[in-house]
Design an enzyme around this catalytic site. Sequence first.
Site, PDB file in Angstrom:
ATOM      1  N   TYR A  80     -20.565  -0.875  49.698  1.00 36.40           N
ATOM      2  CA  TYR A  80     -20.272   0.690  49.571  1.00 36.40           C
ATOM      3  C   TYR A  80     -18.977   0.982  48.706  1.00 36.40           C
ATOM      4  CZ  TYR A  80     -23.559   1.952  53.229  1.00 36.40           C
ATOM      5  OH  TYR A  80     -25.049   2.432  53.997  1.00 36.40           O
ATOM      6  N   ASP A 137     -27.750   4.737  46.907  1.00 31.57           N
ATOM      7  CA  ASP A 137     -28.765   5.803  47.626  1.00 31.57           C
ATOM      8  C   ASP A 137     -28.008   6.663  48.445  1.00 31.57           C
ATOM      9  OD1 ASP A 137     -28.821   3.965  49.601  1.00 31.57           O
ATOM     10  OD2 ASP A 137     -30.819   3.786  49.697  1.00 31.57           O
ATOM     11  N   HIS A 139     -33.238   3.411  51.810  1.00 34.22           N
ATOM     12  CA  HIS A 139     -32.357   3.168  52.868  1.00 34.22           C
ATOM     13  C   HIS A 139     -33.091   3.212  54.230  1.00 34.22           C
ATOM     14  CE1 HIS A 139     -27.754   3.206  53.015  1.00 34.22           C
ATOM     15  NE2 HIS A 139     -27.853   3.566  54.449  1.00 34.22           N
TER      16      HIS A 139
END
Length: 512
Positions: free
Chosen positions: A254, A282, A375
Amino acid sequence: MASDKVLSMEEVAKHNTKEDCWVVLYGKAYDLTKFAKVHPGGAKLITDVAGMDATAQFDPIHPKDIMDKLLKPSLTMGVVDAATMKPEHVAKPPQAHKPAPKKKAVKADAAEEEVEEFKKPPLAAMLNSFDFESVAREVMEPQAWGYYSSGGDDEITLRDNHLAFQRITMRPRILVNVREIDMSTKILGVPSALPLYFTATALAKLAHQEGELAIVKAAKKAGVPYMLPTLSSYTLDEMLEARAPDQIVFSQLYVNPERSRSEEYVAKLEKAGVQALFVTVDAPQLGRREKDMRNKFTQQGSDVQGDEEDDGGVDRSQGATRAISSYIDPGLNWEDVPWLKSITKMKVLLKGVQCAEDAVQAYNAGLAGCVLSNHGGRQLDTCRAGIEVLPEVMEALKEAGATKETFAVFIDGGVRRGGDIFKACALGAQACGAGRPVLYSLASYGQNGIVRMVHMLQDELQMVMRLAGTPDIPSITEKHVITTNLADHIVPLPVDHLTMKTYQGLEPAAKL
């Protein structure tokens, strides 16, 4: 620097209010005044230990380096002099893990209920991935189960991720020599026992005390790669140390708004020999996962509802998912791709691509590949399943000049059977990522549960390959499947009893 400053515990104890909240973790003092407002467990868990050492409360779920990984350096106030620590400065540790939950059994006359303790079946009784899910639901803490099992909004995408595979039908060939079946393959050049890898999932200690360490070890035993998560329960060093000497792992990233944090993390990964970096794209904001939100609300109860104004209007009923978005850069865009490529020599891939145009743009940007993923159905609801996006992506990449050797395509989401892996390979995927099945098997039976889950997928894939007339992975082609009904979503299907009996439906407030 503030982080080098030595503080007495008496100084830290002065910062003990909601408006001025310092907390000691592993010998360092952090200013968590703002962080408390978006803490997944609610601000109260942090403000209750303001001015204290909360390491004993923090440790069971979080890694030691999470604050250094996520917070700005300026929020590390200094190192606490251990000699100044007194018993009254230390917050009490959390209660021990509760025993397996109990099931209610209603007597025939419905006059009263008797409670039976859940009896976990033996590991040998697990015949498919859904079996692990059903056991995990019984043995996990309600809050942990809500976090893992929840999907975005109405959970349409969550459910369709698996159902999409059932819209693909098999087209087997006969009289092929399938005496020997070879499921082995290479994933980004890394040998794997089958076209499967363990994808990154956050906070594995919610499933089992050994968390990501057990997953690392199980991946080695099962012969598949593991994608280390950024938001782990153990530190990066602890996960890397759990590797076998010759074990190769990937990592997920991330991107932090504080880019220096991400650069330091990536440099550490590369130095440790991690082979590939999967950048999650996403999640500029995390989705509304109502099971998690509802469970968080009912667990906290009325004692937190009255504090909303005092906490700056932050809604603490959002569960264990919404707060993380404060540490994921929503400004990440295509102009940042050159920066991502410049900070590492690892292969860089995008995780969360959901259309052909973005896959082609990733290829043109010189990236190594992408993961077609929504996800796990936890973000934008009514998105297509990764397997449904796959045909359009492969066609577009072919037109753009990409080959399977120059640009790797993976999918994740809904993979529950060996046949699902077969179908993904047939449509062009190099491999599939498994997330929840890993967590559920870990929660149910620890490391051994994960290994058994993979062996079951291997058994299923071997059977499908033999019956389809494909002796090895390269022999699996698009001619072995029919995708006519994949995208139309109107094909009547037989009831999938395993899905229906393990899926926990959403409940409206009036039913609580």
